[in-house]
Design a protein around this motif. Structure first.
Motif, mmCIF file in Angstrom:
data_model
loop_
_atom_site.group_PDB
_atom_site.id
_atom_site.type_symbol
_atom_site.label_atom_id
_atom_site.label_comp_id
_atom_site.label_asym_id
_atom_site.label_seq_id
_atom_site.Cartn_x
_atom_site.Cartn_y
_atom_site.Cartn_z
ATOM 1 N N TRP A 149 0.852 -1.194 0.000
ATOM 2 C CA TRP A 149 0.000 0.000 0.000
ATOM 3 C C TRP A 149 0.885 1.241 0.000
ATOM 4 O O TRP A 149 1.764 1.375 0.819
ATOM 5 N N ARG A 150 0.649 2.087 -0.968
ATOM 6 C CA ARG A 150 1.438 3.315 -1.115
ATOM 7 C C ARG A 150 2.932 3.002 -1.140
ATOM 8 O O ARG A 150 3.753 3.678 -0.517
ATOM 9 N N GLY A 151 3.262 1.927 -1.860
ATOM 10 C CA GLY A 151 4.653 1.560 -2.090
ATOM 11 C C GLY A 151 5.324 0.761 -0.998
ATOM 12 O O GLY A 151 6.498 0.393 -1.137
ATOM 13 N N THR A 154 3.427 -2.041 4.607
ATOM 14 C CA THR A 154 3.200 -1.642 5.992
ATOM 15 C C THR A 154 1.991 -0.723 6.102
ATOM 16 O O THR A 154 1.503 -0.179 5.105
ATOM 17 N N TYR A 155 1.543 -0.537 7.332
ATOM 18 C CA TYR A 155 0.431 0.368 7.629
ATOM 19 C C TYR A 155 0.595 0.883 9.041
ATOM 20 O O TYR A 155 1.589 0.581 9.715
ATOM 21 N N ALA A 256 -5.987 11.227 16.223
ATOM 22 C CA ALA A 256 -5.324 11.975 17.293
ATOM 23 C C ALA A 256 -3.885 11.513 17.492
ATOM 24 O O ALA A 256 -3.058 12.234 18.042
ATOM 25 N N TRP A 257 -3.591 10.292 17.058
ATOM 26 C CA TRP A 257 -2.262 9.701 17.220
ATOM 27 C C TRP A 257 -2.097 8.613 16.180
ATOM 28 O O TRP A 257 -3.039 7.915 15.819
ATOM 29 N N ARG A 258 -0.878 8.481 15.648
ATOM 30 C CA ARG A 258 -0.552 7.449 14.675
ATOM 31 C C ARG A 258 0.631 6.631 15.175
ATOM 32 O O ARG A 258 1.618 7.194 15.668
ATOM 33 N N SER A 259 0.547 5.329 15.009
ATOM 34 C CA SER A 259 1.654 4.458 15.411
ATOM 35 C C SER A 259 2.774 4.512 14.390
ATOM 36 O O SER A 259 2.644 5.119 13.317
ATOM 37 N N GLU A 260 3.894 3.863 14.697
ATOM 38 C CA GLU A 260 4.917 3.648 13.679
ATOM 39 C C GLU A 260 4.382 2.632 12.668
ATOM 40 O O GLU A 260 3.359 1.988 12.889
ATOM 41 N N ARG A 261 5.073 2.459 11.564
ATOM 42 C CA ARG A 261 4.617 1.546 10.529
ATOM 43 C C ARG A 261 4.880 0.096 10.943
ATOM 44 O O ARG A 261 5.935 -0.217 11.509
ATOM 45 N N MET A 262 3.911 -0.778 10.656
ATOM 46 C CA MET A 262 3.979 -2.200 11.020
ATOM 47 C C MET A 262 3.617 -3.033 9.804
ATOM 48 O O MET A 262 3.071 -2.531 8.824
ATOM 49 N N GLY A 263 3.891 -4.335 9.872
ATOM 50 C CA GLY A 263 3.551 -5.238 8.778
ATOM 51 C C GLY A 263 2.062 -5.221 8.485
ATOM 52 O O GLY A 263 1.237 -5.373 9.388
#
Length: 329
Positions: A149-151, A154-155, A256-263
């Motif tokens: 997704w988007r290259g 991860t998400y 309100a908050w975003r995690s780091e990228r994960m599998g």
């Protein structure tokens, strides 16, 4: 064929009540079957358990582990993550059947627990699951492919609040909320938030005023948008796709908050089935999707670039969250 949980067509293939026998969730504290939720004895400390899913498959020991060409290939999906849009499902089923040269059945179940249990018991050949069940049953499962997704494969997980809510920058600002989770076996829709709380030596039942499960990331967005929940844990990919497809809905919410990228939630198979010819053809069909007109149509509906083979280490950050929550007990 598209097999929907609870439909007459599905019941003719396999009884939903049979599936329910002996199954517990990864968390070991409840089972969810169809629309019914049942309590089971709580465990002394938190830990994903293989017993719940493996016992659920005990009645099906005779089920074949290797796909035979003359048998339909059964691919499991759940609306927790994936929309049940009929145009998408029909295009996906049509593409896979042609690309594999074999009939493909899409089997829709309501929860990750149900999909994972059928995958481990041999009732499904492959399934689109979540990173959390994948790491919890790492010895029993093998990766088939991971969406791009988007290259990137991860998400992220988002903590969602109402669009008109004041400044919110961390989970500490959500104390006392009514909070919506997607699924107890979801990484982005439960585990990430539970790990954030564990870092602060807190648990959901003590931190939030009340919590509930919606069994769908889209439903988490709807709950927050409608004010049924003051905040929610949601798959960032789902929220971003909804922002394109249903902007009138997502404009009522904000991350309100975003995690780091994960599998990204992977497509997996049982370890005993990983070397089969059916899985080999299925994996090739997924990877070749961008080169086929119907495949490109499916990817367009999913807003994905394609599928790729990845190393299981892509999901190590999810495994670390499992360890963190387990340590809290």
């Amino acid at each position: 064929m598209i097999v929907v949980d609870g439909s007459r067509e599905f019941d003719c293939i396999l009884s939903g009540e049979q599936i329910a026998i002996g199954i517990t969730s990864i968390w070991g504290d409840a089972v969810t079957v169809g629309r019914e939720r049942r309590s089971v004895p709580a465990r002394g400390n938190w830990a994903p358990t293989r017993r719940g899913v493996l016992v659920g498959g005990a009645a099906f020991i005779g089920a074949p582990a290797i796909v035979r060409a003359e048998q339909p290939f059964r691919f499991g999906l759940t609306p927790v993550f994936l929309t049940s849009d009929l145009d998408l499902l029909e295009a996906l089923q049509r593409y896979l059947s042609v690309a594999m040269g074999n009939e493909v059945q899409l089997v829709l179940k309501r929860t990750y627990q149900e999909i994972t249990s059928q995958l481990l018991s041999g009732l499904l050949d492959s399934a689109w699951i979540c990173g959390f069940p994948f790491v919890a049953y790492r010895r029993e499962l093998e990766l088939v492919a991971v969406p791009v997704w988007r290259g990137k494969p991860t998400y992220q997980s988002y903590l969602l609040v109402g669009a008109d809510r004041g400044d919110v920058s961390s989970i500490r600002d959500l104390r006392g909320d009514i909070h919506a989770f997607s699924d107890p076996d979801s990484n982005s829709g439960y585990l990430v938030t539970r790990a954030l709380l564990a870092e602060n030596r807190a648990k959901p039942q003590d931190f939030f005023r009340r919590t509930f499960f919606t069994y769908g990331h889209r439903n988490v967005v709807r709950a927050v948008a409608a004010g049924l929940a003051q905040s929610g844990s949601v798959d960032g990919y789902v929220w971003e796709v909804l922002s394109e497809a249903e902007p009138e809905l997502t404009k009522l919410t904000k991350p309100a908050w975003r995690s780091e990228r994960m599998g990204f939630p992977p497509i997996a198979t049982s370890a005993g089935n990983a070397a089969s010819e059916g899985i080999r053809r299925f994996q090739r069909a997924l990877i070749d999707m961008p080169s086929d007109p119907t495949g490109r149509s499916v990817l367009g509906l999913l807003r994905l670039d394609g599928f790729a083979t990845e190393d299981p280490s892509l999901f190590d950050s999810i495994a670390r969250r499992v360890d963190l929550v387990r340590a809290l007990g």
